[in-house]
Design a protein around this motif. Structure first.
Motif, mmCIF file in Angstrom:
data_model
loop_
_atom_site.group_PDB
_atom_site.id
_atom_site.type_symbol
_atom_site.label_atom_id
_atom_site.label_comp_id
_atom_site.label_asym_id
_atom_site.label_seq_id
_atom_site.Cartn_x
_atom_site.Cartn_y
_atom_site.Cartn_z
ATOM 1 N N SER B 195 31.027 -3.207 31.177
ATOM 2 C CA SER B 195 30.462 -3.011 32.512
ATOM 3 C C SER B 195 29.132 -2.280 32.411
ATOM 4 N N LYS B 196 28.395 -2.328 33.518
ATOM 5 C CA LYS B 196 27.033 -1.804 33.557
ATOM 6 C C LYS B 196 26.972 -0.308 33.190
ATOM 7 N N ILE B 197 25.956 0.035 32.425
ATOM 8 C CA ILE B 197 25.773 1.437 32.047
ATOM 9 C C ILE B 197 24.723 2.029 32.983
ATOM 10 N N ASN B 198 25.154 2.921 33.884
ATOM 11 C CA ASN B 198 24.208 3.406 34.893
ATOM 12 C C ASN B 198 23.461 4.670 34.444
ATOM 13 N N GLU B 199 22.542 5.094 35.296
ATOM 14 C CA GLU B 199 21.668 6.232 34.972
ATOM 15 C C GLU B 199 22.446 7.518 34.685
ATOM 16 N N THR B 200 23.504 7.738 35.476
ATOM 17 C CA THR B 200 24.294 8.974 35.305
ATOM 18 C C THR B 200 24.888 9.037 33.895
ATOM 19 N N VAL B 201 25.455 7.915 33.473
ATOM 20 C CA VAL B 201 26.059 7.871 32.142
ATOM 21 C C VAL B 201 24.992 8.065 31.068
ATOM 22 N N LEU B 202 23.854 7.395 31.262
ATOM 23 C CA LEU B 202 22.751 7.524 30.307
ATOM 24 C C LEU B 202 22.326 8.977 30.157
ATOM 25 N N LYS B 203 22.238 9.654 31.301
ATOM 26 C CA LYS B 203 21.805 11.042 31.314
ATOM 27 C C LYS B 203 22.793 11.919 30.547
ATOM 28 N N GLU B 204 24.071 11.656 30.823
ATOM 29 C CA GLU B 204 25.113 12.441 30.173
ATOM 30 C C GLU B 204 25.041 12.283 28.647
ATOM 31 N N ILE B 205 24.840 11.034 28.215
ATOM 32 C CA ILE B 205 24.777 10.804 26.768
ATOM 33 C C ILE B 205 23.507 11.421 26.183
ATOM 34 N N SER B 206 22.393 11.286 26.920
ATOM 35 C CA SER B 206 21.143 11.804 26.356
ATOM 36 C C SER B 206 21.137 13.324 26.276
ATOM 37 N N ASN B 207 22.109 13.963 26.951
ATOM 38 C CA ASN B 207 22.240 15.422 26.836
ATOM 39 C C ASN B 207 22.786 15.861 25.481
ATOM 40 N N ILE B 208 23.396 14.930 24.758
ATOM 41 C CA ILE B 208 23.834 15.269 23.397
ATOM 42 C C ILE B 208 22.561 15.605 22.624
ATOM 43 N N GLU B 209 22.508 16.824 22.055
ATOM 44 C CA GLU B 209 21.226 17.387 21.626
ATOM 45 C C GLU B 209 20.485 16.602 20.542
ATOM 46 N N HIS B 210 21.188 15.953 19.617
ATOM 47 C CA HIS B 210 20.449 15.341 18.507
ATOM 48 C C HIS B 210 20.127 13.861 18.713
ATOM 49 N N ILE B 211 20.304 13.372 19.958
ATOM 50 C CA ILE B 211 19.882 11.997 20.244
ATOM 51 C C ILE B 211 18.403 12.009 20.615
ATOM 52 N N PHE B 212 17.593 11.209 19.923
ATOM 53 C CA PHE B 212 16.179 11.233 20.271
ATOM 54 C C PHE B 212 15.675 9.913 20.851
ATOM 55 N N TYR B 213 16.545 8.907 20.900
ATOM 56 C CA TYR B 213 16.145 7.649 21.562
ATOM 57 C C TYR B 213 17.373 7.063 22.228
ATOM 58 N N ILE B 214 17.248 6.734 23.490
ATOM 59 C CA ILE B 214 18.373 6.106 24.186
ATOM 60 C C ILE B 214 17.843 5.088 25.174
ATOM 61 N N LYS B 215 18.423 3.909 25.179
ATOM 62 C CA LYS B 215 17.974 2.877 26.096
ATOM 63 C C LYS B 215 19.154 1.975 26.460
ATOM 64 N N ALA B 216 19.271 1.665 27.722
ATOM 65 C CA ALA B 216 20.322 0.729 28.150
ATOM 66 C C ALA B 216 19.658 -0.565 28.581
ATOM 67 N N VAL B 217 20.214 -1.680 28.155
ATOM 68 C CA VAL B 217 19.704 -2.988 28.553
ATOM 69 C C VAL B 217 20.808 -3.681 29.334
ATOM 70 N N ASN B 218 20.530 -3.954 30.582
ATOM 71 C CA ASN B 218 21.553 -4.637 31.371
ATOM 72 C C ASN B 218 21.241 -6.127 31.452
ATOM 73 N N PRO B 219 22.287 -6.956 31.492
ATOM 74 C CA PRO B 219 22.093 -8.403 31.411
ATOM 75 C C PRO B 219 21.299 -8.944 32.588
ATOM 76 N N ILE B 220 20.603 -10.059 32.347
ATOM 77 C CA ILE B 220 19.813 -10.669 33.407
ATOM 78 C C ILE B 220 20.249 -12.101 33.641
ATOM 79 N N ASP B 221 20.291 -12.487 34.881
ATOM 80 C CA ASP B 221 20.365 -13.892 35.263
ATOM 81 C C ASP B 221 21.408 -14.696 34.502
ATOM 82 N N LYS B 222 22.530 -14.093 34.170
ATOM 83 C CA LYS B 222 23.559 -14.838 33.439
ATOM 84 C C LYS B 222 24.770 -14.895 34.354
ATOM 85 N N ARG B 223 25.305 -16.135 34.540
ATOM 86 C CA ARG B 223 26.406 -16.238 35.479
ATOM 87 C C ARG B 223 27.753 -16.410 34.787
#
Lengths: 288, 223
Positions: B195-223
């Motif tokens: 399921s979709k990874i939203n901003e709140t979840v991203l923020k929570e994960i990026s709070n882990i101190e030694h993560i220096f790159y985080i990006k979520a890619v959500n699917p496009i136009d796929k049915r």
């Protein structure tokens, strides 16, 4: 759940259902989506198909490279101004298939059915049939599920890619999907649908994919026009009660094996067939 | 045997002429843009294989640019994307190249921001409009973008995987696949979720101190 034509027929017969009903049920089971949502998505497909097969009828749509264009319009005018040999139905069907092919080649919007290169065949077949018999949009949507069922079986057991199977896997499969869809629309049995699909593939077994300059333009547009004629005539043969001696699943298997044994030069690489004729090479140098 | 649905054989709704050279190219561009995330002023496309040979006739150039401008493969503005990019002041360049090992329909997209920093993505269009991202700015990856995808880089430490997966599960996100690789002290994780990874979840994960790159890619136009 069905994996091939035989299993599809068994379910249809056991539950006394049409192919489209079985396909729709499978889609609901597989995706967990409600029927309305799935039908609405298919309706979106139908709407794009209607638009693409109409768009180039009354204006000259030219492809990106300039290799093709204006052919749908020519056929439409020919029907309007002449007594045609094959009659209005066959000619308007060809014009509609050419229209979608021209829209596709000019970076317009189409539905891959099953691919972009073969996208003109199915829309033209169901629109032309619905027009002649005054069938509703709902019935056209039903027929798209019939077509999809045939396409799924081929994709699963063989291929729907020109790069793997040649044009027979694209325009041949599109015609098979369309022929089955027409037969079901017109009240034919599930068996008759599969015979129509078989006949369509039998008719073009071995057809190579040899696009000029590697572009989805020539001979693709012609093969969409002949593909819809193949679908219409195969459907008529099946509705007349004619059966394919070889059952659908074996026809699909044969198509797959023929596709695999075709050299790569005849599978979308533009290294064989029409693509390497003198004129084909000259055209390539001109447009690329 | 792969399972097929009705929209695998009737669809996608797309701008022609080719699912691999046009629709796939647009999808590739759009996913690359999502990975980059920030604004850019220049994009250079290094086209490989069949992309290099036939990009003009298939409109691959227009589709790629449309994708990095955020357009879907069914967007009727794809035809005009080069003009749209120009109006936005984004410099676009195409070069035919040999990327070596890659799939025949591949491209390396180099994004450049105002400050002149660059960031690149390599991906392939693998047929039927589907794609594969294979390299994110020097890190080898492999994902299709069909599922919500999370890409992380972090200093490799004990317990990182478990901390990340705990955050996901506490947000009711099921992990479909997970690949972790390591180069030196840097670990790269590519995780696909159901399921979709939203901003709140991203923020929570990026709070882990030694993560220096985080990006979520959500699917496009796929049915």
């Amino acid at each position: 759940m069905f994996n091939n034509g035989e299993e599809l027929l068994t379910i249809c017969n056991k539950k006394n259902k049409k192919i489209y009903e079985v396909v729709l049920q499978k889609e609901m089971d597989q995706t967990g989506k409600p029927i309305e949502e799935i039908r609405n998505l298919m309706k979106e497909n139908l709407n794009v198909m209607i638009e693409s097969s109409t768009h180039a009828l009354d204006k000259n749509i030219i492809s990106v490279s300039g290799l093709i264009g204006g052919q749908a319009n020519k056929v439409k005018k020919y029907i309007e101004n002449n007594k045609t040999l094959c009659g209005d139905l066959i000619n308007i069907a060809m014009a509609r298939a050419l229209s979608t092919s021209e829209v596709n080649a000019s970076m317009g919007k189409i539905v891959a059915a099953p691919t972009a290169g073969a996208s003109g065949i199915l829309p033209s077949a169901i629109i032309t049939t619905a027009e002649k018999f005054d069938l509703s949009k709902e019935e056209m949507i039903n027929s798209l599920f019939t077509a999809a069922g045939i396409g799924e079986i081929v994709a699963k057991n063989a291929t729907i890619s020109g790069a793997y199977g040649g044009c027979q896997a694209e325009c041949g499969v599109a015609a098979a999907m369309a022929a089955a869809a027409i037969v079901e629309m017109l009240g034919g049995s599930p068996e008759a649908c599969l015979h129509a699909a078989s006949i369509s593939i039998v008719n073009i077994l071995g057809l190579v994919c040899d696009p000029i300059a590697g572009l989805v333009e020539f001979p693709c547009a012609f093969r969409n026009a002949s593909g819809v004629v193949n679908a219409l005539t195969s459907a008529d043969l099946a509705l007349a009660g004619i059966e394919s001696l070889i059952p659908f699943d074996e026809v699909v298997e044969a198509m797959y094996k023929v596709g695999k044994s075709l050299p790569d030069s005849l599978k979308e690489t533009a290294l064989g067939g029409l693509a390497v004729t003198q004129t084909g090479k000259d055209l390539k140098n001109k447009v690329l | 045997m792969k399972e097929y649905g009705v929209f695998d054989v009737l669809g996608p709704i797309m701008i022609g002429p080719s699912s691999s050279h046009t629709a796939g190219a647009a999808r590739l561009g759009k996913i690359a843009k999502q990975i980059v995330g920030e604004d850019f002023v220049k994009a250079t496309f290094l086209l490989h294989g069949s992309f290099a040979k036939t990009y003009k006739g298939h409109g691959t150039d227009k589709a790629l640019v449309a994708g990095i401008l955020g357009m879907d493969p069914s967007d009727e503005r794809i035809k005009y994307s080069l003009e749209i990019a120009e109006k936005k002041g984004i410099v676009i360049q195409f070069h035919e190249t040999d990327l070596g090992y890659e799939h025949p329909n591949s491209v390396k997209i180099i994004f450049e921001n105002k400050e002149g920093d660059t960031f690149y993505i390599i991906g392939s269009s693998i047929g039927g409009g589907s794609i594969l991202i294979t390299d994110i700015d020097g890190t080898k990856v492999e994902f299709t973008g069909n599922l919500p995808t999370l890409i992380l880089k972090y200093d490799d430490r004990k317990g990182s995987v478990s901390r990340i997966s705990t955050i996901l599960s506490s947000n009711s996100i099921n992990i479909a696949t997970m690949k972790v690789s390591r180069e030196g002290k840097t670990a790269t994780m590519v995780l696909e979720a159901d399921s979709k990874i939203n901003e709140t979840v991203l923020k929570e994960i990026s709070n882990i101190e030694h993560i220096f790159y985080i990006k979520a890619v959500n699917p496009i136009d796929k049915r």
